[in-house]
Design an enzyme around this catalytic site. Structure first.
Site, PDB file in Angstrom:
ATOM      1  N   PHE A 113       3.825 -11.266  46.749  1.00  0.00           N
ATOM      2  CA  PHE A 113       3.875 -12.581  47.805  1.00  0.00           C
ATOM      3  C   PHE A 113       4.658 -13.346  46.521  1.00  0.00           C
ATOM      4  CE2 PHE A 113       0.420 -14.341  45.814  1.00  0.00           C
ATOM      5  CZ  PHE A 113       0.122 -15.903  45.717  1.00  0.00           C
ATOM      6  N   LYS A 114       4.561 -13.387  45.050  1.00  0.00           N
ATOM      7  CA  LYS A 114       5.202 -13.698  44.383  1.00  0.00           C
ATOM      8  C   LYS A 114       6.496 -13.076  44.570  1.00  0.00           C
ATOM      9  CE  LYS A 114       0.705 -14.575  42.225  1.00  0.00           C
ATOM     10  NZ  LYS A 114      -0.257 -14.372  40.941  1.00  0.00           N
ATOM     11  N   ASP A 115       6.812 -12.194  44.478  1.00  0.00           N
ATOM     12  CA  ASP A 115       8.436 -12.206  44.419  1.00  0.00           C
ATOM     13  C   ASP A 115       9.380 -13.319  45.150  1.00  0.00           C
ATOM     14  OD1 ASP A 115       8.798 -10.136  43.387  1.00  0.00           O
ATOM     15  OD2 ASP A 115       8.088  -8.533  45.034  1.00  0.00           O
ATOM     16  N   LEU A 118       9.366 -16.248  42.875  1.00  0.00           N
ATOM     17  CA  LEU A 118      10.464 -15.831  41.823  1.00  0.00           C
ATOM     18  C   LEU A 118      11.323 -15.253  41.445  1.00  0.00           C
ATOM     19  CD1 LEU A 118       6.791 -14.700  39.783  1.00  0.00           C
ATOM     20  CD2 LEU A 118       8.536 -16.803  38.992  1.00  0.00           C
ATOM     21  N   THR A 151       1.807 -12.187  39.323  1.00  0.00           N
ATOM     22  CA  THR A 151       3.106 -13.116  38.967  1.00  0.00           C
ATOM     23  C   THR A 151       3.996 -12.206  37.791  1.00  0.00           C
ATOM     24  OG1 THR A 151       1.459 -15.227  39.182  1.00  0.00           O
ATOM     25  CG2 THR A 151       3.110 -14.415  37.479  1.00  0.00           C
TER      26      THR A 151
END
Length: 496
Positions: A113-115, A118, A151
């Site tokens: 999900f951090k894509d 980021l 992350t």
């Protein structure tokens, strides 16, 4: 649009400044001085927008004069062109009869999900630095971050090869999955530096915060943050709450209850801001593993480290944390409204005092009024290791089969424990799926194969993962101290 620190000593900052600075000089986290208003007709005008179009509408509200709408649109389109589905974060049914859905947040380049945040943050860094350098300057940024797994790879894929950006990612030795480690260490771009530190994620995060607290070092190396202490991370994640709301309406669903696997609190915090902006939200559910500081807070009103037992290693390692850094942002609103009588200056002092208590005594408590408000917004629940494995096996064995990663399984299990409460509200359950199951092969295979089933893991392996563990790797090792990491940065940062 201006921003202030949760600790009150830094105010009036621009969006560009808070993106590049990350952590405020007083050690606090940046929050908007005021939340913007949505258009009165947003529910009709935004209903059929694509993910990128919706992100443009929302992000433009928060950037002030630092970016035009067209610039935001260009950055957003570039960021989400890297995803494998045009929906970016599709909403799928897990149990149609019981109105349970999965919001798949793992279709970006690193399958986490951090894509979502980021990819956008990497492009923001590059845009702001190139603009500053267009008049003949030589602005660079040294991004320093800590990771419990996802992350790090998402940050590296968002920043690899970016102009004027150097990135150092700290990860705890032996506490990330083999796939997560390989995703980071097989990236050999010259501006990427992986750093393995003995200890826990909290140790790595503490080192990062200490480095940001060294004013001279921060200034000399132009430190920037990619952890969710960076406001742009939270901002980018607000979009998928709105997007899933519209997707649910198109399915004929009702008001959503969002169930969020939670470690550092950034993902569910984005949901809180979505609700404060005006998104109809039945409840936000914080789902924790054995590292349950957030669940314990909502049950007792005391925010307390579990220092005697430390950080438990669980099948959901991205949530293996002692302290949830982003919780400070939500605490600021509680402090303002229930401890400081609406006075924003006093609220910063209250936050500072609470953080001092947490550091020196290991805990602090909020007032009954503040706790009651927190319980209006959030429910919570805890999921143990065996429940995690059993939930993965249960949904894999169903027809149709669905394979959960261990973090998503924590959320689904907690949602099941709250089913009667959710049904009483007449709401739909939306469980946020934070990672592709292939990232956690050991946990997923254990869950399925030890519960009487069989999983051919090769059948679910995304093409980028094939042969990943055998690729050349580069990783630095470092002692568990801020001084050691500072020396490593000085020795390895590009001198160009």
């Amino acid at each position: 649009m201006k921003y202030r620190s949760t600790r009150g000593q830094v105010t009036g900052q621009s969006f560009e400044s808070v993106v590049l600075e990350g952590l405020a000089a007083d050690g606090g986290l940046y929050i908007p001085e005021h939340l913007p208003s949505l258009p009165t007709d947003w529910q009709t005008q935004w209903a059929e927008l694509s993910f990128a179009e919706l992100a443009t509408e929302l992000i433009t509200l928060f950037v002030g004069d630092d970016l035009s709408r067209d610039q935001v649109s260009t950055l957003v389109s570039k960021s989400y062109s890297t995803f494998s589905t045009p929906e970016v974060t599709p909403l799928v049914d897990l149990d149609r009869e019981k109105k349970v859905h999965i919001l798949e947040l793992f279709h970006g380049p690193t399958f986490a999900f951090k894509d979502v945040a980021l990819q956008f943050l990497g492009n923001l860094f590059e845009f702001f630095l190139e603009r500053r350098n267009s008049s003949g300057g030589a602005h660079k940024i040294t991004v320093v971050g800590a990771t419990s797994g996802d992350t790090g790879s998402a940050a590296i894929y968002g920043l690899r090869g970016k102009k004027n950006v150097e990135v150092f990612i700290l990860h705890p030795e032996g506490r990330v999955s083999p796939i997560q480690e390989a995703q980071m260490t097989t990236v050999l771009d010259a501006n990427v530096h992986n750093v393995c530190v003995p200890g826990t994620f909290d140790d790595c995060q503490d080192i990062v915060k200490q480095l940001f607290g060294r004013a001279e070092f921060k200034r000399e190396h132009s430190l920037g943050a990619i952890n969710s202490i960076n406001w742009a991370r939270i901002l980018a994640q607000i979009t998928y709450y709105f997007y899933s709301f519209f997707a649910l309406k198109r399915k004929g669903g009702g008001v959503p209850v969002f169930v969020v696997p939670s470690g550092n609190f950034g993902d569910v915090l984005a949901g809180y801001y979505a609700g404060e902006l005006g998104l109809p939200v039945g409840k936000l559910v914080i789902a924790t593993n054995a590292n349950d500081i957030l669940d314990r807070f909502l049950k007792t009103g005391r925010y307390e480290k579990n220092e005697e037992e430390g950080v438990w290693a669980t099948p959901s390692p991205a949530m293996d944390i002692l302290v949830s850094s982003n919780f400070e942002r939500f605490l600021w609103y509680l402090a303002r409204d229930y401890e400081a009588g609406g006075d924003v200056e006093r609220a910063g002092k209250v936050i500072g005092a609470w953080m001092d208590e947490l550091k020196t005594r290991g805990s602090f408590a909020v007032s009954p009024g503040a706790l009651a408000k927190a319980r209006q917004v959030f429910w919570s629940g805890r999921c143990g290791d065996q429940e995690t494995y059993a939930t993965i096996a249960k949904y894999y064995a169903r027809d149709p089969s669905y394979l959960l990663d261990p973090h998503t399984a924590v959320g689904v299990y907690v949602a099941e424990t709250l089913r009667s409460d959710i049904e009483e509200m007449g709401a739909d359950t939306v469980c946020l799926s934070t990672a592709h199951p292939a990232k956690f092969s050991e946990a997923v295979l254990k869950a399925v194969n030890e519960n009487g089933h069989h999983l051919d893991f090769a059948s679910i392996l995304p093409p980028p993962f094939v042969g990943l563990l055998e690729k050349p790797k580069r990783c630095l090792t470092c002692d568990n101290s801020a001084d050691a990491v500072a020396r490593l940065i000085v020795d390895n940062v590009s001198k160009d």
